[in-house]
Design an enzyme around this catalytic site. Structure first.
Site, PDB file in Angstrom:
ATOM      1  N   LYS A 165       3.676   3.132   2.460  1.00 18.51           N
ATOM      2  CA  LYS A 165       3.015   3.545   3.691  1.00 18.51           C
ATOM      3  C   LYS A 165       3.742   3.021   4.920  1.00 18.51           C
ATOM      4  CE  LYS A 165      -1.520   3.402   5.942  1.00 18.51           C
ATOM      5  NZ  LYS A 165      -2.896   2.850   5.857  1.00 18.51           N
ATOM      6  N   LYS A 219      -5.466   3.898   8.974  1.00 18.81           N
ATOM      7  CA  LYS A 219      -5.988   4.203   7.644  1.00 18.81           C
ATOM      8  C   LYS A 219      -6.152   5.698   7.413  1.00 18.81           C
ATOM      9  CE  LYS A 219      -6.601  -0.196   6.697  1.00 18.81           C
ATOM     10  NZ  LYS A 219      -5.699  -0.897   5.746  1.00 18.81           N
ATOM     11  N   HIS A 260      -4.899  -8.244  -2.140  1.00 19.69           N
ATOM     12  CA  HIS A 260      -4.131  -9.235  -1.377  1.00 19.69           C
ATOM     13  C   HIS A 260      -4.539 -10.668  -1.692  1.00 19.69           C
ATOM     14  CE1 HIS A 260      -7.701  -8.573   1.064  1.00 19.69           C
ATOM     15  NE2 HIS A 260      -7.285  -7.367   1.400  1.00 19.69           N
ATOM     16  N   GLY A 273       0.794  -1.220   0.000  1.00 21.66           N
ATOM     17  CA  GLY A 273       0.000   0.000   0.000  1.00 21.66           C
ATOM     18  C   GLY A 273       0.826   1.270   0.000  1.00 21.66           C
ATOM     19  N   GLN A 302       4.362  -8.807  -5.608  1.00 25.43           N
ATOM     20  CA  GLN A 302       3.131  -9.414  -6.088  1.00 25.43           C
ATOM     21  C   GLN A 302       2.898  -9.042  -7.551  1.00 25.43           C
ATOM     22  OE1 GLN A 302      -0.034  -6.553  -3.868  1.00 25.43           O
ATOM     23  NE2 GLN A 302      -0.960  -8.087  -5.166  1.00 25.43           N
TER      24      GLN A 302
END
Length: 541
Positions: free
Chosen positions: A167, A429, A260, A156, A230
């Site tokens: 992040k 968040k 994910h 992220g 990924q």
């Protein structure tokens, strides 16, 4: 033309069975313009209100011949993309595009069939499908830890907080970043129990370089860190459903990390899964890197071993702040993860109900690696597709086809949920979350956050900061020092507000600066059950 008329009439009969009643009522004066207009108004009002028509409007089905043409066109586009890739990475890129092609083809098939979730077949999980944390066994020794690996989802960017890089590189507490805290946690685990639990970081093309740069400072510490990237999938145009990029090196805006749920495929394709199994690792604890409550729990690990569970999902009690979070359900005699994107529009309010769906998925998962290998060798997983609409910088609508890691629960034997304490779910968040984590409510102990014993209540205060605090670059200058909030219940701040040093907030505090005004809370100020507005006008609440 006649075929089209019959189709329309069938649709109208399903959506609005009463249309003939209106027509018969108007038959005596059918040719009256006013009566005909009245019929049309009543007919369309009834039609648009009908549930059948609402379902039809949502069902933008793809015809079989259209689906076949789209699939062939997409495959051709992807083949061209592969040919443009650097020869050094072309093979791996080809594997990614093949995986995306399967996902895209499945999306087209689902769009053609348009099979919606049957809400009446949804059942709430029973006591054996979601087990309270308090029922888990006590720990007898650290032996199970030798078979464990820890994986953090680290892809992220934190764009909602105005963070440009990874992040996990954000300082969250006492000058330490998410990654600093994660490394401390795992290192302390290894040192205390004399084990070797490896840390694995799943990055994305957005965060991979940043992560590699950051982890260099941990080389001398007692921890093995592995990173893998990924998949990178192409966005598709909303109108044509075709891939956006024309070249493998096209701008990042045309690509996305596919959620994910890509974890399982990426573990397999990068060889990380085989390496873990070769090292004798049998269990994998997976969580988001920004969830500071997600630390290794030996009781959950021992329960997984004792119960022969191949998959565990940590859930926790839902509050009003969590109404959009995915939840566990029983569907067709198996456990499923239900995300809000899968909920029919008519039942969104039901899904958000805290009374009906009492738990939500924290995205902390425990996975049996041997079972995962068996499933991937047996054809892999068809995880539920989440259609994520986006808008490009120049205003063009695109789609990202994503999957959720928790949706894999239906593929594993004896999979179930564990209802864990809220302390195991501490995500950051927003800057409101960051204020809470940085406050005196929490202290750091070997990389983990512990709530202060001085806090009278086990719950945390509700904090709502306005748009002036939304970005991290705006948030930080507004606090000379984070206020003392150990006795705070609720804080709402809107407008141009700045806090001095040594400020204490208790009970319910609301600070409102109107447009064009600025409020400075002075050093050492104590606000208890106060509404502050204008030029420091204070009202007792």
């Amino acid at each position: 033309m006649m075929h089209a008329v019959r189709l329309s009439r069938n649709l109208i009969d399903q959506a609005c069975p009463s249309w003939r009643v209106y027509l018969c009522a108007l038959t005596p004066c059918l040719w009256s313009p006013f009566s005909l207009s009245l019929f049309c108004v009543r007919f369309y009002m009834t039609l648009f209100k009908s549930a059948s028509f609402r379902r039809f409007r949502r069902r933008k089905a793809v015809r079989p011949n259209e689906r076949s043409a789209l699939a062939k066109s997409t495959q051709s586009d992807l083949s061209r993309l592969v040919r443009t890739a650097d020869p050094a990475v072309r093979k791996a890129f080809d594997v990614e595009m093949q995986s995306f092609s399967k996902l895209h083809a499945r999306y087209l098939t689902e769009k053609e069939n348009r099979e919606e979730l049957d809400w009446e077949r949804i059942k709430l999980p029973n006591d054996k499908q979601v087990i309270p944390y308090s029922h888990l066994p006590q720990i007898t020794g650290p032996e199970a830890l030798s078979k464990l690996a820890v994986l953090k989802v680290n892809g992220g960017l934190g764009t909602s907080m105005g963070i440009s890089g990874a992040k996990s590189a954000l300082e969250v507490k006492d000058g330490m970043t998410f990654l600093d805290l994660i490394v401390q946690q795992v290192e302390h685990l290894n040192t205390t129990h004399k084990v070797d639990v490896p840390l694995i970081l799943m990055t994305s093309f957005n965060t991979h370089d940043d992560t590699l740069r950051i982890i260099k400072k941990y080389v001398s510490q007692r921890i093995s860190i592995t990173t893998f990237n990924q998949s990178r999938y192409p966005r598709i145009w909303k109108e044509t459903l075709q891939p956006c990029p024309k070249h493998a090196s096209d701008d990042k805006k045309h690509w996305y990390p596919p959620g994910h749920g890509d974890l399982y495929e990426s573990l397999m394709q990068t060889g990380v899964l085989d390496r873990l199994l070769a090292e004798g690792k049998e269990y994998l604890f997976v969580s988001n890197s920004d969830n500071l409550g997600a630390v290794v729990d030996q009781r959950i690990l021992q329960h997984m071993i004792d119960s022969d569970a191949e998959f565990l999902m940590e859930v926790t009690d839902k509050t009003k702040a969590d109404v959009k979070g995915g939840t566990l359900i029983e569907y067709d005699s198996s456990m499923r993860l239900l995300e809000i994107a899968q909920v029919p529009p008519d039942h969104v309010d039901d899904f958000k109900s805290v009374r009906k769906f009492k738990i939500f998925n924290t995205n902390s998962l425990w996975i049996n690696l041997k079972a995962l290998k068996r499933i991937m060798n047996g054809g892999g997983m068809d995880l539920d597709i989440i259609v994520n609409p986006k808008m490009t910088d120049d205003g063009q609508p695109v789609i990202q086809l994503e999957t959720a890691a928790g949706a894999a629960i239906k593929h594993f034997n004896n999979a179930h949920g564990i209802n864990v304490p809220r302390s195991r779910f501490l995500p950051v968040k927003s800057c409101s979350d960051l204020l809470l984590i940085r406050s005196d409510i929490y202290s750091l102990q070997n990389g983990r956050l512990d709530m202060s014993e001085s806090r009278m209540f086990g719950s945390v205060p509700v904090i709502k900061l306005g748009d002036h605090f939304k970005k991290i670059t705006d948030f930080q200058p507004r606090f000379k020092k984070i206020p003392n909030i150990i006795d705070l219940d609720h804080l709402t701040v809107t407008g141009d507000v700045h806090f001095g040093r040594g400020v204490t907030l208790r009970g319910t505090v609301i600070v409102v600066a109107n447009e064009g005004q600025r409020i400075d809370i002075p050093d050492g100020c104590v606000l208890e059950n106060r509404l502050v507005s204008g030029n420091l006008n204070m009202t007792e609440l």
